[in-house]
Design an enzyme around this catalytic site. Structure first.
Site, short mmCIF file in Angstrom:
data_model
loop_
_atom_site.label_atom_id
_atom_site.label_comp_id
_atom_site.label_asym_id
_atom_site.label_seq_id
_atom_site.Cartn_x
_atom_site.Cartn_y
_atom_site.Cartn_z
CE LYS A 34 -0.30 -0.38 5.03
NZ LYS A 34 -1.08 -0.93 6.15
CE1 TYR A 234 10.93 32.20 5.51
CE2 TYR A 234 11.25 29.85 5.13
CZ TYR A 234 10.91 31.11 4.66
OH TYR A 234 10.55 31.25 3.36
#
Ligand SMILES: *Cc1c(COP(=O)(O)O)cnc(C)c1O
Length: 339
Positions: A34, A234
């Site tokens: 999956k 940042y």
């Protein structure tokens, strides 16, 4: 230009499959592919493990099952997640098998009834009247990686509830259970994470004889000198406490290098270097021990850095680290090795 590269070693996937088959000691190996094979490429991985003797492919959705069916005719494919309406028609046409836990079971499609023995999510609490379409009985273990005792209790409940149905395939184990809870192996084990050479226990996969199949690499796009007191990224979360060489790597959280992986290590020229400052959408900064040329390779996963190491820093699990690496035209280029 690609900003990073993931390399999938199908040889490692094959060796992991052989290792699991050895551990399973006669129980069937069902390969869980999956989420695009946990980010490794479902079709490539499926081809490799079927070649080693895996006898079923397990996915989460009918759409995933249909993609595999287009490549693998005649192979058993089990959809483990919920399906409804038109998906059931598509599954029937493509000969997919479905996990179900809500009566009535869909008609004309082979189903595996899922019992809830302690996961507390999807599953029936007891076995209803069974039709011929019920080919399998399954349950899912909540604690195989952390509490084998409770996993054993779940297996006992499952065996009790499914007694007398030995002509139907019974399956409960995931990778952790296959490796550590022998009673759980039953007829088949649904193994995902271990096939990729990742530890279901969050530790070093080599302890269980597993070999990581995914490498993730990038390069130094810029190298610069920060003076004492200068900052990177940042929010100025990194401020140089001495003159520091900093490398900028063009990979960030949009590539799957999560924002909470600040502080994790990557490898540059054989040396472990710390990711410093805030992870941006498209870039990270690493602290170098010396000046290095731009384009120097940087290993994000591999060369002794494990997905498990990043997971520990990010307080998550290796599953999430690998399944969220973005490949595509402007993100990671994917290369498959088959040796
Ligand atoms: C994902 C999944 C598995 C595989 O688990 P791993 O820990 O990756 O081996 C097995 N069973 C079900 C129902 C799953 O959803």
């Amino acid at each position: 230009m690609h900003r990073s590269e993931i390399t999938i070693d199908l040889g490692a996937v094959r060796r992991n499959a052989r290792r699991l088959l050895e551990v399973l000691d006669g129980a069937a190996l069902w390969a869980v592919v999956k989420a695009d094979g946990y980010g490794h490429g479902a079709i490539d991985v499926a081809g490799a493990v079927l070649g080693e003797g895996a006898s079923c492919l397990c996915v989460a959705t009918v759409t995933e099952g249909l993609e595999l069916r287009a490549e693998f005719a005649g192979v058993r494919i089990l959809v483990m997640g919920p399906s409804a309406g038109r998906e059931i028609t598509l599954a029937r046409e493509a000969d997919l098998e479905l996990a179900v836990w809500e009566p009535p079971a869909p008609e004309g499609v082979r189903v595996h009834l899922k019992l809830d023995t302690g996961m507390g999510r999807w599953g029936l609490s007891e076995l209803p009247e069974l039709t011929n379409e019920v080919v399998g009985l399954m349950t899912h273990l909540a604690t195989a990686d952390s509490d084998p005792g409770f996993a054993r209790t779940q297996v006992e409940r499952f065996e009790e509830a499914t007694r007398g149905h030995s002509h139907r395939v019974r399956h409960a184990a995931n990778s952790a259970a296959a490796l550590r809870v022998p009673e759980s192996r039953l007829d088949a084990a649904r193994c995902g994470i271990a096939l990729y050479g990742l530890s279901p226990f969050g530790g070093d996969p080599s302890e269980d004889g597993l070999e990581p199949a995914l490498r993730w690499e990038s390069r130094l796009a810029q190298v610069k000198r920060l003076r004492v007191g200068e900052s990177a990224g940042y929010g100025r979360r990194f401020v140089a406490d001495e003159d520091t060489w900093l490398g900028v790597v063009p990979v960030g959280y949009a590539d799957g290098f999560r924002r909470d992986m600040t502080g994790t290590d990557v490898v540059v020229e054989g040396t472990h270097c710390s990711v410093v400052g805030t992870v941006s959408m498209d870039a990270i900064a690493v602290r170098l021990d010396r000046q290095l040329p731009t384009d120097t390779p940087v290993t994000l996963i591999g060369d002794g850095v494990l997905a498990e190491d990043h997971a520990r820093v990010a307080e998550t699990i290796n599953y999430e680290i690998v399944s969220r690496i973005e490949s595509g035209p402007s993100r990671a280029r994917r290369t498959v090795l088959d040796a």
